[in-house]
Write a protein that holds these residues in place. Structure first.
Motif, PDB file in Angstrom:
ATOM      1  N   ALA A   7       0.934  -1.013   0.172  1.00  0.00           N
ATOM      2  CA  ALA A   7      -0.145  -0.518   0.193  1.00  0.00           C
ATOM      3  C   ALA A   7       0.370   1.537  -0.269  1.00  0.00           C
ATOM      4  CB  ALA A   7      -0.629   0.157   1.025  1.00  0.00           C
ATOM      5  N   ASP A   8       2.070   1.287   0.723  1.00  0.00           N
ATOM      6  CA  ASP A   8       2.608   2.597   1.201  1.00  0.00           C
ATOM      7  C   ASP A   8       4.193   2.758   0.408  1.00  0.00           C
ATOM      8  OD1 ASP A   8       2.982   0.996   3.167  1.00  0.00           O
ATOM      9  OD2 ASP A   8       2.862   2.510   4.613  1.00  0.00           O
ATOM     10  N   ILE A   9       4.386   0.965  -0.446  1.00  0.00           N
ATOM     11  CA  ILE A   9       6.164   1.319  -0.871  1.00  0.00           C
ATOM     12  C   ILE A   9       6.007   1.806  -2.010  1.00  0.00           C
ATOM     13  CG2 ILE A   9       6.976  -0.309  -1.630  1.00  0.00           C
ATOM     14  CD1 ILE A   9       6.734  -0.982   0.924  1.00  0.00           C
TER      15      ILE A   9
ATOM     16  N   LYS B  71      -3.197  -0.836  -5.352  1.00  0.00           N
ATOM     17  CA  LYS B  71      -3.219  -0.879  -4.136  1.00  0.00           C
ATOM     18  C   LYS B  71      -1.661  -0.485  -3.772  1.00  0.00           C
ATOM     19  CE  LYS B  71      -6.296  -2.848  -3.276  1.00  0.00           C
ATOM     20  NZ  LYS B  71      -7.921  -2.610  -2.573  1.00  0.00           N
ATOM     21  N   ALA B  72      -0.931  -0.304  -4.607  1.00  0.00           N
ATOM     22  CA  ALA B  72       0.483   0.336  -4.571  1.00  0.00           C
ATOM     23  C   ALA B  72       0.864   1.710  -4.970  1.00  0.00           C
ATOM     24  CB  ALA B  72       1.624  -0.658  -5.169  1.00  0.00           C
ATOM     25  N   ARG B  73      -0.125   2.829  -4.873  1.00  0.00           N
ATOM     26  CA  ARG B  73      -0.334   4.151  -5.117  1.00  0.00           C
ATOM     27  C   ARG B  73       0.761   4.640  -5.302  1.00  0.00           C
ATOM     28  NH1 ARG B  73      -5.576   3.272  -2.460  1.00  0.00           N
ATOM     29  NH2 ARG B  73      -6.381   2.867  -4.225  1.00  0.00           N
ATOM     30  N   ASN B  74       2.080   4.827  -4.376  1.00  0.00           N
ATOM     31  CA  ASN B  74       2.975   5.449  -3.790  1.00  0.00           C
ATOM     32  C   ASN B  74       4.490   4.692  -4.397  1.00  0.00           C
ATOM     33  OD1 ASN B  74       2.274   7.397  -3.144  1.00  0.00           O
ATOM     34  ND2 ASN B  74       2.568   5.800  -0.820  1.00  0.00           N
ATOM     35  N   LEU B  75       3.894   3.449  -5.626  1.00  0.00           N
ATOM     36  CA  LEU B  75       5.373   2.409  -6.402  1.00  0.00           C
ATOM     37  C   LEU B  75       5.843   3.352  -7.333  1.00  0.00           C
ATOM     38  CD1 LEU B  75       6.588   0.284  -5.880  1.00  0.00           C
ATOM     39  CD2 LEU B  75       4.883  -0.655  -7.350  1.00  0.00           C
ATOM     40  N   LYS B  76       7.041   3.774  -7.288  1.00  0.00           N
ATOM     41  CA  LYS B  76       7.531   3.633  -8.527  1.00  0.00           C
ATOM     42  C   LYS B  76       8.671   3.071  -9.554  1.00  0.00           C
ATOM     43  CE  LYS B  76       8.257   8.519  -5.764  1.00  0.00           C
ATOM     44  NZ  LYS B  76       9.310   9.712  -5.266  1.00  0.00           N
ATOM     45  N   VAL B  77       9.345   2.392  -8.957  1.00  0.00           N
ATOM     46  CA  VAL B  77      10.573   1.161  -8.950  1.00  0.00           C
ATOM     47  C   VAL B  77      10.216  -0.588  -8.496  1.00  0.00           C
ATOM     48  CG1 VAL B  77      11.801   1.544  -7.463  1.00  0.00           C
ATOM     49  CG2 VAL B  77      12.430   0.765  -9.678  1.00  0.00           C
ATOM     50  N   ILE B  78       9.729  -1.582  -9.843  1.00  0.00           N
ATOM     51  CA  ILE B  78      10.037  -2.977  -9.495  1.00  0.00           C
ATOM     52  C   ILE B  78      11.619  -2.690  -9.758  1.00  0.00           C
ATOM     53  CG2 ILE B  78       9.171  -4.663 -10.034  1.00  0.00           C
ATOM     54  CD1 ILE B  78       6.682  -4.296 -10.278  1.00  0.00           C
ATOM     55  N   SER B  79      12.575  -3.527  -9.164  1.00  0.00           N
ATOM     56  CA  SER B  79      13.398  -4.216  -9.862  1.00  0.00           C
ATOM     57  C   SER B  79      13.429  -5.759  -9.246  1.00  0.00           C
ATOM     58  CB  SER B  79      14.686  -3.245  -8.704  1.00  0.00           C
ATOM     59  OG  SER B  79      16.338  -3.782  -8.730  1.00  0.00           O
ATOM     60  N   ARG B  80      13.693  -6.113 -10.398  1.00  0.00           N
ATOM     61  CA  ARG B  80      13.652  -7.822 -10.021  1.00  0.00           C
ATOM     62  C   ARG B  80      14.868  -8.169 -10.354  1.00  0.00           C
ATOM     63  NH1 ARG B  80      12.929 -11.503 -10.639  1.00  0.00           N
ATOM     64  NH2 ARG B  80      12.741 -13.065 -12.765  1.00  0.00           N
TER      65      ARG B  80
ATOM     66  N   ILE C 280      12.282  -4.262  -4.574  1.00  0.00           N
ATOM     67  CA  ILE C 280      13.515  -5.643  -5.164  1.00  0.00           C
ATOM     68  C   ILE C 280      12.396  -6.822  -5.531  1.00  0.00           C
ATOM     69  CG2 ILE C 280      15.127  -6.766  -4.583  1.00  0.00           C
ATOM     70  CD1 ILE C 280      16.437  -4.707  -3.098  1.00  0.00           C
ATOM     71  N   ALA C 281      12.359  -8.150  -6.281  1.00  0.00           N
ATOM     72  CA  ALA C 281      11.010  -8.765  -6.281  1.00  0.00           C
ATOM     73  C   ALA C 281      12.067  -9.271  -7.155  1.00  0.00           C
ATOM     74  CB  ALA C 281       9.670  -7.794  -7.964  1.00  0.00           C
ATOM     75  N   GLY C 282      11.445 -10.901  -6.461  1.00  0.00           N
ATOM     76  CA  GLY C 282      11.377 -12.528  -6.734  1.00  0.00           C
ATOM     77  C   GLY C 282      10.493 -12.454  -8.286  1.00  0.00           C
ATOM     78  N   THR C 283      10.085 -13.271  -8.050  1.00  0.00           N
ATOM     79  CA  THR C 283       9.151 -13.689  -9.023  1.00  0.00           C
ATOM     80  C   THR C 283       7.490 -14.305  -9.368  1.00  0.00           C
ATOM     81  OG1 THR C 283       9.263 -16.717  -8.655  1.00  0.00           O
ATOM     82  CG2 THR C 283      10.686 -15.393 -10.494  1.00  0.00           C
ATOM     83  N   GLU C 284       7.297 -13.491  -7.705  1.00  0.00           N
ATOM     84  CA  GLU C 284       5.059 -12.797  -7.150  1.00  0.00           C
ATOM     85  C   GLU C 284       4.978 -12.900  -8.032  1.00  0.00           C
ATOM     86  OE1 GLU C 284       7.943  -9.853  -5.392  1.00  0.00           O
ATOM     87  OE2 GLU C 284       8.682 -12.401  -5.321  1.00  0.00           O
ATOM     88  N   ILE C 285       3.706 -12.681  -8.364  1.00  0.00           N
ATOM     89  CA  ILE C 285       3.087 -12.076  -9.407  1.00  0.00           C
ATOM     90  C   ILE C 285       2.782 -10.964  -8.821  1.00  0.00           C
ATOM     91  CG2 ILE C 285       0.800 -12.485 -10.724  1.00  0.00           C
ATOM     92  CD1 ILE C 285       2.125 -14.545 -11.304  1.00  0.00           C
ATOM     93  N   TYR C 286       2.735  -9.958  -9.663  1.00  0.00           N
ATOM     94  CA  TYR C 286       2.572  -8.619  -9.772  1.00  0.00           C
ATOM     95  C   TYR C 286       1.334  -7.767 -10.819  1.00  0.00           C
ATOM     96  CZ  TYR C 286       6.133  -8.285  -6.519  1.00  0.00           C
ATOM     97  OH  TYR C 286       7.302  -7.747  -5.538  1.00  0.00           O
ATOM     98  N   SER C 287       0.246  -8.414 -10.376  1.00  0.00           N
ATOM     99  CA  SER C 287      -0.892  -7.902 -11.287  1.00  0.00           C
ATOM    100  C   SER C 287      -1.622  -6.514 -10.784  1.00  0.00           C
ATOM    101  CB  SER C 287      -1.904  -8.650 -11.114  1.00  0.00           C
ATOM    102  OG  SER C 287      -2.596  -8.956  -9.776  1.00  0.00           O
ATOM    103  N   ARG C 288      -2.340  -6.185 -11.784  1.00  0.00           N
ATOM    104  CA  ARG C 288      -2.780  -5.159 -11.880  1.00  0.00           C
ATOM    105  C   ARG C 288      -3.753  -4.735 -10.511  1.00  0.00           C
ATOM    106  NH1 ARG C 288      -4.932  -1.463 -15.897  1.00  0.00           N
ATOM    107  NH2 ARG C 288      -3.879  -2.626 -17.834  1.00  0.00           N
ATOM    108  N   GLU C 289      -4.527  -6.004  -9.892  1.00  0.00           N
ATOM    109  CA  GLU C 289      -5.000  -6.034  -8.685  1.00  0.00           C
ATOM    110  C   GLU C 289      -3.990  -5.288  -7.768  1.00  0.00           C
ATOM    111  OE1 GLU C 289      -7.127  -8.811  -5.492  1.00  0.00           O
ATOM    112  OE2 GLU C 289      -6.954  -9.962  -7.152  1.00  0.00           O
ATOM    113  N   ILE C 290      -2.626  -6.182  -7.670  1.00  0.00           N
ATOM    114  CA  ILE C 290      -1.656  -5.786  -6.597  1.00  0.00           C
ATOM    115  C   ILE C 290      -1.086  -4.503  -6.748  1.00  0.00           C
ATOM    116  CG2 ILE C 290       0.372  -6.221  -5.999  1.00  0.00           C
ATOM    117  CD1 ILE C 290      -0.571  -9.485  -6.135  1.00  0.00           C
ATOM    118  N   LEU C 291      -1.162  -3.916  -7.567  1.00  0.00           N
ATOM    119  CA  LEU C 291      -0.197  -3.008  -8.522  1.00  0.00           C
ATOM    120  C   LEU C 291      -0.937  -1.473  -8.209  1.00  0.00           C
ATOM    121  CD1 LEU C 291       1.788  -4.116 -11.494  1.00  0.00           C
ATOM    122  CD2 LEU C 291       2.663  -3.734  -8.903  1.00  0.00           C
TER     123      LEU C 291
END
Length: 305
Positions: free
Chosen positions: A48-50, A67-76, A54-65
């Protein structure tokens, strides 16, 4: 105020604790405490406030993303992005960074060790020896077999290079054919059905399909050779595990070596079979590769926070 980041890979920093300590100094860190890949409901609670992940292989779907309104970067920590809704990221201006560290040696070496282990019955022999039983099972030589590679990208190509000298016939399926490479290494391109029909070893090195449909399911098992070995070190969704279990139980195919699963950690019924080798997602899990992956993932994160 420090930016807040989620470190979703549970083993992050084990090899180089300084990476973790430096992140903790710079950012407010949230960790994966489950010791496995995060599930949808767990991610929903965390993002929510991330500001960065730093991401692995877990799923970042539209539903999850969403909720992440402050998200700037996903670093795989890795190269694949088929677990991330890239369209949504583009719409919302979320940067997605991947690593360039070469996983091809690590994964290709695992594939080779798996098919040698299977055809020489190494797991069974190891078990018998540990039980003080001098019990031998007849094995098979690799020479002369046909190796079918589904997905001739960097890992598939590295596998071809490393198997030079094993006297394998190599066929491949890939929508983008590299004629120069296939000519140099005597690789024959064919459609996927022909590959399945003629291959003694089928190894998958393709990303998941956009619709998440498996590459290998009931119909594909029906056309494979009864002595075929199926190897998957790519994505768990590339094989229908229910039909894989049936194919192995009924000896429709000879065996399988599986390193990736739909749900991880895996606790399914494949473990009850004696014609399968299961490993816990270790394709890229070598010390030198992992250290470089994590270091690069941190660098990529810092570029956008």
């Amino acid at each position: 105020m420090k930016s807040k980041i989620l470190i979703s890979t549970s083993s992050f920093g084990e090899l180089d604790p300084s990476l973790l300590s430096n992140l903790i100094e710079t950012y407010s860190c949230v960790f994966n405490t489950h010791g496995r890949r995060l599930k949808t409901e767990e991610l929903l609670e965390l993002v929510a406030d991330i500001n960065g992940i730093i991401a692995g292989t877990e799923i970042y779907s539209r539903e999850i993303l969403s909720k992440a309104r402050n998200l700037k970067v996903i670093s795989r920590v890795g190269i694949g992005t088929d677990n991330i809704d890239l369209d949504f990221c583009r719409e919302q201006g979320i940067n997605v960074a991947t690593t360039k560290t070469d996983l091809s040696f690590s994964v290709a070496e695992l594939v080779i060790s798996l098919f040698f282990s299977f055809f020489r019955n190494i797991p069974a022999h190891q078990m018998e020896m540990k039980n003080n039983n001098w019990q031998r099972e007849m094995g098979e030589t690799i020479s002369g077999k046909t190796l079918g590679i589904i997905g001739l990208g960097s890992i598939g190509k590295k596998l071809v290079e490393l198997t030079i000298g094993l006297n394998l016939n190599i066929v491949a399926y890939d929508p983008c054919e590299d004629k120069e490479f296939s000519s140099k290494y005597s690789v024959k391109y064919c459609d996927i059905n022909e590959l399945l029909k003629c291959s003694d070893i089928v190894t998958i090195h393709a990303p998941s399909a956009e619709d998440n449909q498996p590459i290998i399911s009931e119909e594909q098992f029906k056309i494979m050779k009864p002595n075929a070995l199926l190897i998957n070190t790519s994505r768990g969704k590339n094989i229908n595990e229910e039909f894989l279990f049936e194919a192995l139980k009924n000896k429709t195919i000879a065996g399988a070596c599986i390193d990736v699963f739909n749900d991880e950690p895996y606790k399914g019924n494949l473990a009850s079979l004696d014609n399968v080798i299961l490993t816990p997602h270790i394709g890229g899990y070598t010390s030198d590769v992992r250290r470089d992956l994590e270091s690069e993932a941190v660098e990529n994160l810092r570029k956008f926070l």
